[in-house]
Design a protein around this motif. Sequence first.
Motif, PDB file in Angstrom:
ATOM      1  N   ALA A 227      84.153  83.538  27.231  1.00 36.42           N
ATOM      2  CA  ALA A 227      83.154  83.238  28.261  1.00 36.42           C
ATOM      3  C   ALA A 227      83.307  81.835  28.826  1.00 36.42           C
ATOM      4  CB  ALA A 227      81.752  83.432  27.694  1.00 36.42           C
ATOM      5  N   ARG A 228      83.644  80.863  27.984  1.00 36.13           N
ATOM      6  CA  ARG A 228      83.756  79.495  28.467  1.00 36.13           C
ATOM      7  C   ARG A 228      84.811  79.357  29.564  1.00 36.13           C
ATOM      8  NH1 ARG A 228      82.582  74.362  26.535  1.00 36.13           N
ATOM      9  NH2 ARG A 228      81.841  75.167  24.534  1.00 36.13           N
ATOM     10  N   PRO A 229      86.056  79.836  29.356  1.00 37.95           N
ATOM     11  CA  PRO A 229      87.045  79.712  30.445  1.00 37.95           C
ATOM     12  C   PRO A 229      86.684  80.529  31.684  1.00 37.95           C
ATOM     13  CG  PRO A 229      87.972  80.923  28.578  1.00 37.95           C
ATOM     14  CD  PRO A 229      86.691  80.330  28.117  1.00 37.95           C
ATOM     15  N   VAL A 230      86.048  81.703  31.476  1.00 40.20           N
ATOM     16  CA  VAL A 230      85.630  82.506  32.631  1.00 40.20           C
ATOM     17  C   VAL A 230      84.567  81.757  33.432  1.00 40.20           C
ATOM     18  CG1 VAL A 230      84.432  84.615  33.330  1.00 40.20           C
ATOM     19  CG2 VAL A 230      86.219  84.719  31.586  1.00 40.20           C
ATOM     20  N   LEU A 231      83.596  81.170  32.728  1.00 43.00           N
ATOM     21  CA  LEU A 231      82.567  80.398  33.417  1.00 43.00           C
ATOM     22  C   LEU A 231      83.160  79.192  34.140  1.00 43.00           C
ATOM     23  CD1 LEU A 231      79.448  80.244  31.045  1.00 43.00           C
ATOM     24  CD2 LEU A 231      79.481  80.960  33.435  1.00 43.00           C
ATOM     25  N   ALA A 232      84.148  78.565  33.505  1.00 45.08           N
ATOM     26  CA  ALA A 232      84.772  77.394  34.127  1.00 45.08           C
ATOM     27  C   ALA A 232      85.430  77.771  35.452  1.00 45.08           C
ATOM     28  CB  ALA A 232      85.796  76.785  33.174  1.00 45.08           C
ATOM     29  N   ARG A 233      86.154  78.899  35.456  1.00 46.28           N
ATOM     30  CA  ARG A 233      86.806  79.328  36.713  1.00 46.28           C
ATOM     31  C   ARG A 233      85.778  79.731  37.758  1.00 46.28           C
ATOM     32  NH1 ARG A 233      90.567  81.631  32.992  1.00 46.28           N
ATOM     33  NH2 ARG A 233      89.519  83.666  33.103  1.00 46.28           N
ATOM     34  N   LEU A 234      84.724  80.430  37.313  1.00 44.84           N
ATOM     35  CA  LEU A 234      83.691  80.873  38.249  1.00 44.84           C
ATOM     36  C   LEU A 234      82.957  79.676  38.850  1.00 44.84           C
ATOM     37  CD1 LEU A 234      82.255  83.277  39.513  1.00 44.84           C
ATOM     38  CD2 LEU A 234      80.757  83.368  37.510  1.00 44.84           C
ATOM     39  N   MET A 235      82.619  78.700  38.023  1.00 38.72           N
ATOM     40  CA  MET A 235      81.910  77.528  38.529  1.00 38.72           C
ATOM     41  C   MET A 235      82.815  76.662  39.401  1.00 38.72           C
ATOM     42  SD  MET A 235      78.804  77.873  37.548  1.00 38.72           S
ATOM     43  CE  MET A 235      77.971  76.303  37.708  1.00 38.72           C
ATOM     44  N   ASP A 236      84.122  76.693  39.148  1.00 35.33           N
ATOM     45  CA  ASP A 236      85.047  75.986  40.039  1.00 35.33           C
ATOM     46  C   ASP A 236      84.986  76.550  41.456  1.00 35.33           C
ATOM     47  OD1 ASP A 236      85.948  74.216  38.151  1.00 35.33           O
ATOM     48  OD2 ASP A 236      87.695  75.393  37.581  1.00 35.33           O
ATOM     49  N   ARG A 237      84.727  77.851  41.557  1.00 39.08           N
ATOM     50  CA  ARG A 237      84.659  78.492  42.876  1.00 39.08           C
ATOM     51  C   ARG A 237      83.321  78.239  43.560  1.00 39.08           C
ATOM     52  NH1 ARG A 237      86.831  84.555  42.989  1.00 39.08           N
ATOM     53  NH2 ARG A 237      86.541  84.056  45.188  1.00 39.08           N
ATOM     54  N   VAL A 238      82.220  78.275  42.796  1.00 39.39           N
ATOM     55  CA  VAL A 238      80.905  78.147  43.432  1.00 39.39           C
ATOM     56  C   VAL A 238      80.427  76.698  43.498  1.00 39.39           C
ATOM     57  CG1 VAL A 238      80.251  80.480  42.729  1.00 39.39           C
ATOM     58  CG2 VAL A 238      79.659  78.548  41.258  1.00 39.39           C
ATOM     59  N   ALA A 239      81.060  75.818  42.732  1.00 36.57           N
ATOM     60  CA  ALA A 239      80.698  74.391  42.775  1.00 36.57           C
ATOM     61  C   ALA A 239      81.962  73.544  42.722  1.00 36.57           C
ATOM     62  CB  ALA A 239      79.766  74.050  41.623  1.00 36.57           C
ATOM     63  N   PRO A 240      82.832  73.695  43.719  1.00 33.37           N
ATOM     64  CA  PRO A 240      84.127  72.997  43.656  1.00 33.37           C
ATOM     65  C   PRO A 240      84.009  71.488  43.683  1.00 33.37           C
ATOM     66  CG  PRO A 240      83.775  73.961  45.830  1.00 33.37           C
ATOM     67  CD  PRO A 240      82.690  74.480  44.954  1.00 33.37           C
ATOM     68  N   GLY A 241      83.009  70.959  44.355  1.00 35.22           N
ATOM     69  CA  GLY A 241      82.852  69.513  44.439  1.00 35.22           C
ATOM     70  C   GLY A 241      81.922  68.933  43.402  1.00 35.22           C
ATOM     71  N   GLY A 242      81.472  69.759  42.486  1.00 39.13           N
ATOM     72  CA  GLY A 242      80.553  69.287  41.455  1.00 39.13           C
ATOM     73  C   GLY A 242      79.101  69.302  41.866  1.00 39.13           C
ATOM     74  N   GLU A 243      78.801  69.784  43.083  1.00 41.35           N
ATOM     75  CA  GLU A 243      77.420  69.873  43.535  1.00 41.35           C
ATOM     76  C   GLU A 243      76.864  71.255  43.213  1.00 41.35           C
ATOM     77  OE1 GLU A 243      77.163  68.886  47.629  1.00 41.35           O
ATOM     78  OE2 GLU A 243      77.906  66.836  47.368  1.00 41.35           O
ATOM     79  N   ILE A 244      75.672  71.286  42.634  1.00 35.80           N
ATOM     80  CA  ILE A 244      75.055  72.545  42.216  1.00 35.80           C
ATOM     81  C   ILE A 244      74.197  73.081  43.356  1.00 35.80           C
ATOM     82  CG2 ILE A 244      73.613  73.657  40.469  1.00 35.80           C
ATOM     83  CD1 ILE A 244      76.250  72.588  39.440  1.00 35.80           C
ATOM     84  N   GLY A 245      74.786  74.000  44.108  1.00 34.72           N
ATOM     85  CA  GLY A 245      74.059  74.638  45.194  1.00 34.72           C
ATOM     86  C   GLY A 245      73.354  75.890  44.724  1.00 34.72           C
ATOM     87  N   MET A 247      74.195  79.112  44.935  1.00 38.43           N
ATOM     88  CA  MET A 247      75.029  80.067  44.223  1.00 38.43           C
ATOM     89  C   MET A 247      75.297  79.606  42.799  1.00 38.43           C
ATOM     90  SD  MET A 247      76.582  82.948  44.200  1.00 38.43           S
ATOM     91  CE  MET A 247      76.712  83.443  45.928  1.00 38.43           C
ATOM     92  N   ALA A 248      75.561  78.330  42.627  1.00 38.10           N
ATOM     93  CA  ALA A 248      75.810  77.794  41.288  1.00 38.10           C
ATOM     94  C   ALA A 248      74.575  77.928  40.406  1.00 38.10           C
ATOM     95  CB  ALA A 248      76.246  76.334  41.376  1.00 38.10           C
ATOM     96  N   VAL A 249      73.383  77.724  40.977  1.00 36.26           N
ATOM     97  CA  VAL A 249      72.145  77.879  40.209  1.00 36.26           C
ATOM     98  C   VAL A 249      71.983  79.327  39.762  1.00 36.26           C
ATOM     99  CG1 VAL A 249      69.618  77.826  40.344  1.00 36.26           C
ATOM    100  CG2 VAL A 249      70.960  75.920  41.240  1.00 36.26           C
ATOM    101  N   VAL A 250      72.272  80.273  40.660  1.00 37.15           N
ATOM    102  CA  VAL A 250      72.139  81.693  40.313  1.00 37.15           C
ATOM    103  C   VAL A 250      73.132  82.073  39.222  1.00 37.15           C
ATOM    104  CG1 VAL A 250      72.428  84.047  41.181  1.00 37.15           C
ATOM    105  CG2 VAL A 250      71.201  82.356  42.551  1.00 37.15           C
ATOM    106  N   VAL A 251      74.369  81.608  39.337  1.00 40.30           N
ATOM    107  CA  VAL A 251      75.382  81.897  38.309  1.00 40.30           C
ATOM    108  C   VAL A 251      74.957  81.305  36.968  1.00 40.30           C
ATOM    109  CG1 VAL A 251      77.754  81.441  37.581  1.00 40.30           C
ATOM    110  CG2 VAL A 251      77.280  82.134  39.937  1.00 40.30           C
ATOM    111  N   THR A 252      74.450  80.081  36.993  1.00 40.37           N
ATOM    112  CA  THR A 252      73.994  79.425  35.768  1.00 40.37           C
ATOM    113  C   THR A 252      72.862  80.209  35.113  1.00 40.37           C
ATOM    114  OG1 THR A 252      74.609  77.243  36.607  1.00 40.37           O
ATOM    115  CG2 THR A 252      72.997  77.314  34.824  1.00 40.37           C
ATOM    116  N   CYS A 253      71.869  80.607  35.899  1.00 41.59           N
ATOM    117  CA  CYS A 253      70.738  81.348  35.350  1.00 41.59           C
ATOM    118  C   CYS A 253      71.151  82.734  34.871  1.00 41.59           C
ATOM    119  CB  CYS A 253      69.623  81.462  36.395  1.00 41.59           C
ATOM    120  SG  CYS A 253      68.847  79.871  36.784  1.00 41.59           S
ATOM    121  N   ALA A 254      72.093  83.368  35.586  1.00 44.88           N
ATOM    122  CA  ALA A 254      72.576  84.676  35.160  1.00 44.88           C
ATOM    123  C   ALA A 254      73.290  84.579  33.818  1.00 44.88           C
ATOM    124  CB  ALA A 254      73.510  85.260  36.217  1.00 44.88           C
ATOM    125  N   ALA A 255      74.107  83.545  33.640  1.00 43.99           N
ATOM    126  CA  ALA A 255      74.792  83.345  32.359  1.00 43.99           C
ATOM    127  C   ALA A 255      73.781  83.108  31.245  1.00 43.99           C
ATOM    128  CB  ALA A 255      75.761  82.174  32.465  1.00 43.99           C
TER     129      ALA A 255
END
Length: 423
Positions: A227-245, A247-255
């Motif tokens: 799960a950790r590497p999968v989450l890392a790749r997914l978050m790289d796509r939804v928060a590429p610049g390190g800003e939590i928008g 989509m990133a909030v939804v992915v975080t809450c879903a996890a």
Amino acid sequence: MFPSLSLTPTLLFLIQALLLIAGPFLVWRLAGARRIAPMVVIQILAGIALGPSVLGQFAPGLWSALFAPAALAPLSGLALLAVLFFAFLTGLHLDPAEFRGRGRAFAGVALSSMVVPTLLGGAVGWWLAGAFPGMTGPRATPGLFAAGFGVCIGVTALPVLGAILREMGLLNDRIGRLALGCAAVNDALLWLLMTGVLAWAAGGSGAAVAVVAALGFAYVGVTELVARPVLARLMDRVAPGGEIGDMAVVVTCAALLASAAITEAIGLHYILGAFVAGTAMPRRLAAAILARLEHFATLILLPFFFTLTGLKVTLDLGDPAQWAVFALACAVTLVGKLAGTALPARMSGEGWRDALRLGALMPCKGLMEVIVLTILLDAGVLSTACFSAMVLMAVAVTALTQPMTRLVERWPTPRFCDQKIAP
């Protein structure tokens, strides 16, 4: 008189929310309580004050109107979310960099700071189970009660300790950072121990306990390796610049929710899953996620959890068993944490003053202790009377953390006591 029929459900909820969110914060901020205790202590005390032991005794009509069982349903969902987010944020605070590369001396201090008080607490818990049988929960054997009691004594709350260090200006102090590293190890060990205790409480037979525990450890392993590497790749796509928008909030809450659901399904508590989800999030995004979620969770959601906790606290001033549990729990926490931290720190080369400063910081428990107590109460390990006494213990030792540390800093020690010894 405060007849509940005069309040619509919506108005009742809004009054509850106003009391729970604004009340503790105003006391902490405007009444000067922040100079005495961290915010979480005021929130816990507010929850107890609004429960049957205080408001229910002094204003039963008002209490029944505001906190009748039918009025608590909306609070229950918010309280569950509050605990989920807090456990997740605690896992997010758990930065492996705090204890990697520190060497065997740090590992010894960190492990001792958890193991010594837990073992002492287990011994005291075993005695309490025989001396005061009413303190044990309906499903608890003496051994299970001792194990749960020991874990409660061993808790150190990482997020609350961080807040205390921030208030004291010690976040960048060497001993402050060392305390955070020890607390991180404590939190990791806490949930490993809780996995075993919950498996024991839920499993019945030895084989069933082993199966539940094995599933829990297997899930932690799968999370770490898959799960950790999968989450890392997914978050790289939804928060590429390190800003939590968004989509990133939804992915975080879903996890977070998925992880909690899995641990609940395999027979462990959903809080364990939330904590594991926090540890699995990419470290580069930890600060941004905390900035987005932490204030809302701690200031808005957590007061609802504290209220429901306060409703479970029933204090009987005439019950010697409750006060015995409170006094013994406080004593063994302070002695176990101080000795289990300061002595190995001194043996590893720290001066006595720094070793005692470190030991004085480790009894900090805060909300983490209340969550663990609530889990053990729901699991039938602790009785309501024991739960109430232990909640008071959590408040007392957390409130003592800051003044004890300041006392050690100001305490005059002989020159030879400040000399470091070779590790």
